[in-house]
Design a protein around this motif. Sequence first.
Motif, PDB file in Angstrom:
ATOM      1  N   ASN A 126       0.356  -0.751   0.288  1.00 39.49           N
ATOM      2  CA  ASN A 126      -0.008  -0.107   0.168  1.00 39.49           C
ATOM      3  C   ASN A 126       0.315   1.556   0.322  1.00 39.49           C
ATOM      4  OD1 ASN A 126      -2.881   0.217   0.215  1.00 39.49           O
ATOM      5  ND2 ASN A 126      -2.761  -2.101   1.727  1.00 39.49           N
ATOM      6  N   VAL A 145      -5.725   4.664  -1.674  1.00 35.51           N
ATOM      7  CA  VAL A 145      -4.711   3.944  -0.520  1.00 35.51           C
ATOM      8  C   VAL A 145      -4.368   4.885   0.687  1.00 35.51           C
ATOM      9  CG1 VAL A 145      -2.543   4.120  -0.830  1.00 35.51           C
ATOM     10  CG2 VAL A 145      -3.646   3.133  -3.238  1.00 35.51           C
ATOM     11  N   THR A 148      -6.861   3.229   3.033  1.00 34.96           N
ATOM     12  CA  THR A 148      -6.237   1.548   3.669  1.00 34.96           C
ATOM     13  C   THR A 148      -5.376   2.131   4.421  1.00 34.96           C
ATOM     14  OG1 THR A 148      -6.902   1.158   1.304  1.00 34.96           O
ATOM     15  CG2 THR A 148      -5.196  -0.024   2.578  1.00 34.96           C
TER      16      THR A 148
END
Length: 242
Positions: A126, A145, A148
């Motif tokens: 990530n 991203v 996340t």
Amino acid sequence: MSDYPHILGVYSLQLQADIGTGGTQEKHENITYWYARQLSVDNFEVQPLNQHHVPSGVRTELKRLDFLKQYTPEPTYYRLHTVPALETLSRKVAQGEEAFANGDLDEAESQFLKALMIDDKNVDANYGLGEVYSEKKEFSKLKNVLDTLMGLPEAFSFEHRQKFNRFGISLRKNGHYDESIRYYRKSLELVDNDENVYFNLARVYFEKGLNTECVKNLETALEINPSFVEAQKFLKYCRKNF
């Protein structure tokens, strides 16, 4: 130097559940598989395996007695399933990082996405993908991203500090100021005594022209570490020029 944390491998957890009612009720065993690490003499950590046999999701700490009573070692499962999957995952991340270092952003993106197909919560993949989208200035993908990463506390841990710092710098240098501020603030929610985070946050506020916030964060950095030379110089410059 401590030998901990120590990887123990895969362990199974068996839980019994009652299926049905009355005379048709039956006992059913549910078996789940967990990645186990020993953190200290008396503390252990387990993390569930996903469908690709790699550890992913919430980590849970257990005391020695609870761990030994509840979990059963599964060395064959670990050798046949988890080790090969982890090797593939590690290889994809390494290939992505190599491509990124060589300036091949498309190849880096491809490899990081392949890694995330194995473990969508993998911190390294990530971070790598986030750097790619930061460089490409693909804002919507970058935001996804970042969302996340914000949901992964381990992304802000000491273990990943180098990539944490590199990603924060990438956000700032590529003009993603609001995303950078959000990122550093999240870090401070977890650890609020890191002078380097306050210093980097001050640099972002400086780039945005928010001088009061810049000075405030530099002062906080120096309260934590009065001998922080870079912060001293930056604060002196700010007070002279603002």
